[in-house]
Design a protein around this motif. Structure first.
Motif, short mmCIF file in Angstrom:
data_model
loop_
_atom_site.label_atom_id
_atom_site.label_comp_id
_atom_site.label_asym_id
_atom_site.label_seq_id
_atom_site.Cartn_x
_atom_site.Cartn_y
_atom_site.Cartn_z
N VAL A 187 48.79 2.77 -9.38
CA VAL A 187 48.78 3.94 -8.87
C VAL A 187 48.16 3.97 -8.30
CG1 VAL A 187 47.39 3.60 -10.85
CG2 VAL A 187 47.69 5.26 -10.16
N THR A 188 47.01 4.64 -7.30
CA THR A 188 46.16 4.82 -5.61
C THR A 188 45.67 5.45 -6.09
OG1 THR A 188 48.09 3.38 -5.03
CG2 THR A 188 46.71 4.55 -3.32
N VAL A 189 44.14 6.33 -4.93
CA VAL A 189 43.21 6.91 -4.98
C VAL A 189 43.25 6.50 -3.53
CG1 VAL A 189 40.99 7.94 -5.40
CG2 VAL A 189 41.69 7.03 -7.23
N PRO A 190 44.20 7.97 -2.57
CA PRO A 190 44.27 7.79 -1.21
C PRO A 190 42.55 8.02 -0.59
CG PRO A 190 45.27 9.82 -1.91
CD PRO A 190 44.85 8.96 -3.15
N GLU A 191 42.30 7.64 0.52
CA GLU A 191 41.20 8.34 1.32
C GLU A 191 41.26 9.69 2.34
OE1 GLU A 191 38.39 5.45 2.37
OE2 GLU A 191 38.68 4.27 0.47
N TYR A 192 40.79 10.06 2.25
CA TYR A 192 41.24 10.84 3.21
C TYR A 192 41.59 10.96 4.81
CZ TYR A 192 39.37 14.39 6.76
OH TYR A 192 39.28 16.36 7.63
N ARG A 193 42.58 11.24 5.44
CA ARG A 193 43.15 11.00 6.53
C ARG A 193 44.38 9.72 6.61
NH1 ARG A 193 39.55 12.67 11.08
NH2 ARG A 193 41.64 12.84 11.97
N ASP A 194 44.22 8.86 5.19
CA ASP A 194 45.46 7.86 4.43
C ASP A 194 46.72 8.65 5.08
OD1 ASP A 194 43.57 6.11 4.34
OD2 ASP A 194 43.53 5.80 1.88
N THR A 195 46.95 8.04 5.49
CA THR A 195 48.36 8.03 5.87
C THR A 195 49.93 6.39 4.89
OG1 THR A 195 48.74 8.87 7.81
CG2 THR A 195 50.80 8.34 7.33
N TYR A 196 50.52 6.79 4.34
CA TYR A 196 51.33 5.99 3.75
C TYR A 196 53.21 6.39 4.19
CZ TYR A 196 47.74 4.88 0.53
OH TYR A 196 46.54 4.78 -0.18
N ASP A 197 52.94 5.47 4.65
CA ASP A 197 54.98 4.68 4.68
C ASP A 197 55.69 4.67 3.62
OD1 ASP A 197 57.40 3.80 5.04
OD2 ASP A 197 56.85 2.87 6.80
N LEU A 198 56.78 5.46 2.76
CA LEU A 198 56.52 5.90 1.11
C LEU A 198 57.95 5.29 1.51
CD1 LEU A 198 56.53 9.73 0.74
CD2 LEU A 198 54.61 7.42 0.43
N ASP A 199 58.09 5.12 2.50
CA ASP A 199 59.76 4.19 2.72
C ASP A 199 59.33 2.92 2.12
OD1 ASP A 199 61.48 6.13 3.10
OD2 ASP A 199 60.44 6.68 4.44
N ALA A 200 58.66 2.38 2.69
CA ALA A 200 57.98 1.14 2.77
C ALA A 200 56.90 0.86 1.41
CB ALA A 200 57.35 0.16 3.89
N ASN A 201 55.98 2.25 1.09
CA ASN A 201 55.69 1.90 0.01
C ASN A 201 54.21 1.29 0.13
OD1 ASN A 201 54.30 2.76 -2.49
ND2 ASN A 201 54.84 1.58 -3.86
N ALA A 202 53.54 1.56 1.92
CA ALA A 202 52.78 0.89 2.52
C ALA A 202 51.04 1.64 3.20
CB ALA A 202 52.76 -0.05 3.28
N LEU A 203 50.31 1.25 2.78
CA LEU A 203 49.09 2.35 3.33
C LEU A 203 49.73 1.71 4.87
CD1 LEU A 203 46.46 3.94 4.16
CD2 LEU A 203 45.78 1.80 3.38
N LEU A 204 49.26 2.92 5.80
CA LEU A 204 49.71 2.69 6.97
C LEU A 204 48.27 2.14 8.41
CD1 LEU A 204 52.18 5.11 8.15
CD2 LEU A 204 52.87 2.10 8.37
#
Ligand SMILES: [Zn+2]
Length: 457
Positions: A440-457
């Motif tokens: 589980v993650t609380v994303p920050e404003y303007r964060d982008t995640y690569d969902l194929d890699a399950n990673a924050l860009l």
């Protein structure tokens, strides 16, 4: 697939989530930021993507913090479809022109009083922008997957939060992500319960009440107690209410309480043309709620409908006990401001807030016990009693959010907790982590995640 959080991260407003896949991009929800000025200023900031390059918008429900940026998006060059449920479109036909009207009023007021640094102050968008954006809407049935951009499908299911409110799953051939939208409660007196989550690789879940458990209180009895307090001392009750959803529930409760003789037979005024129109929609969308035809009829007749501004202002000259329901729900604008000016200064009166009050709004300030409230550039002392209805929330509480998520057929690769004040989102994150052991993650404003890699860009 990439997912960017362009709003409702660290706050409850401005829901906007950009999904990108194979050179195509869609936006899930397109809301206005509300509350603190620093948030509202984001509505004026340049868009973080090119509106011409956006393929589609998928809208979970009609509330302005989810839909209210659409007129501006269209003016900035968006030419795709806006997909939503049937009732969501009907509600947007009411809410978006009203939102434009409020923007125009704000600009007019700023110009008349020299408030703005900009000369002349311009509205964020106009009635014309709102009307034009309504032509881009395309309605979709629940559980009918629809291709919204090349390689991206959307499927709606019922969220139980508002007439027509949905959760939506966005899926490509490889990856899927489920957006809870705003999630309702399992035992709402009017709306059907949220449907179980559609299976998805990722979950994006709201957390408005992520740190709270709603009290087990009968909403009718809670309302009755407040109304009796005010009428016993001969006071006027002003209820700032969301025109859509909350106003209708309150009308139904007031009608039932009166018929059972549990509250005095005071005059009740519904002073919001929008709320009047929304109330009529319930009769047309019977599949979307549990009310009978008789309930709908009683709801419409529970109050005297106030149409013109003159009729609205005439109420402020009266001093006998009465109940006024008027928008907006957080007292951030609308006709309720005139009623607050007239009635907030008398300790006999009651200001009864219903629903979540975003920090930075007048509703939140009055609840905190602010000694004065600033309206139209003047400070008014708050001497009236200020109360809050806790039982009739349109949002699931923390236990209900977790219970809903657990009903999903599989554990998501990651759960993003959004749409909450920081404490609420963190509290819900902690429970997903400790009780369910889910990533589980609380994303920050303007964060982008690569969902194929399950990673924050
Ligand atoms: Zn909502």
């Amino acid at each position: 697939m990439k997912l960017t959080f362009l709003g409702a991260a660290g706050t409850v407003t401005g829901s906007r989530f950009l999904v990108e896949e194979g050179g195509h991009r869609i936006l899930v929800d397109c809301g206005l930021f509300q509350g603190y000025k620093q948030l509202r200023l984001r509505n004026w900031a340049p868009l973080q993507f090119d509106a011409h390059q956006l393929d589609a918008v998928v809208l979970t429900h009609a509330h302005i913090d989810h839909s209210g940026y659409l007129p501006l998006l269209c003016r900035l060059g968006f030419r795709g479809h806006i997909y939503c449920s049937h009732a969501t479109l009907e509600l947007c036909r009411i809410l978006l022109p009203d939102s434009a009207h409020l923007q125009e009023e704000d600009a007019r007021f700023a110009n008349a009083h020299g408030f703005s640094k900009h000369k002349p102050a311009l509205p964020l968008y106009t009635r014309k922008d709102a009307d034009e954006c309504l032509e881009r809407f395309t309605t979709v049935d629940m559980h009918q997957p629809v291709v919204v951009a090349k390689g991206l499908k959307a499927e709606f299911s019922r969220a139980g939060h508002l007439l027509g409110a949905t959760t939506v799953r966005i899926a490509s051939a490889e990856t899927s992500v489920l957006f809870s939208g705003d999630l309702g409660r399992p035992h709402d007196p009017i709306l059907h319960a949220p449907e179980p989550p559609l299976p998805a690789d990722y979950l994006v879940i709201e957390s408005t009440y992520g740190d709270r458990r709603h009290p087990v209180v009968d909403p009718e009895q809670e309302l009755a107690r407040w109304l009796r307090r005010a009428s016993d001392r001969g006071g006027v009750t002003v209820i700032p209410t969301f025109a859509v959803g909350r106003a209708q529930a309150l009308l139904l409760y007031i009608d039932r309480l009166k018929r059972r003789g549990e509250i005095a037979d005071l005059p009740v005024y519904l002073d919001s043309p929008m709320a009047v129109d929304a109330t009529l929609l319930y009769a047309q969308h019977r599949d979307d709620h549990k009310l009978s035809e008789e309930d709908c009829r009683r709801m419409c007749q529970a109050a005297t409908l106030v149409n013109t501004p003159e009729q609205s202002q005439a109420l402020d000259g009266r001093r006998e006990p009465m109940i006024i329901l008027s928008a907006s729900g957080m007292a951030s604008g609308g006709r309720v401001l005139h009623h607050l000016k007239a009635f907030v200064g008398d300790p006999k009166n009651l200001v009864l807030l219903a629903g979540f009050q975003a920090p930075g709004t007048r509703g939140a300030a009055m609840l905190r016990g602010a000694p004065t409230v600033r309206i139209h550039g003047m400070d008014f002392p708050v001497r009236a009693e200020v109360g809050q209805l806790e039982a009739s929330s349109a949002h699931a509480d923390a236990d209900e959010l977790l219970a809903w998520a657990k009903r999903g057929a599989r554990i998501p690769r990651n759960t993003f907790v959004i749409h909450g004040e920081p404490e609420a989102s963190e509290a819900l994150r902690f429970r997903f982590d400790h009780e369910l052991k889910w990533p589980v993650t609380v994303p920050e404003y303007r964060d982008t995640y690569d969902l194929d890699a399950n990673a924050l860009l």
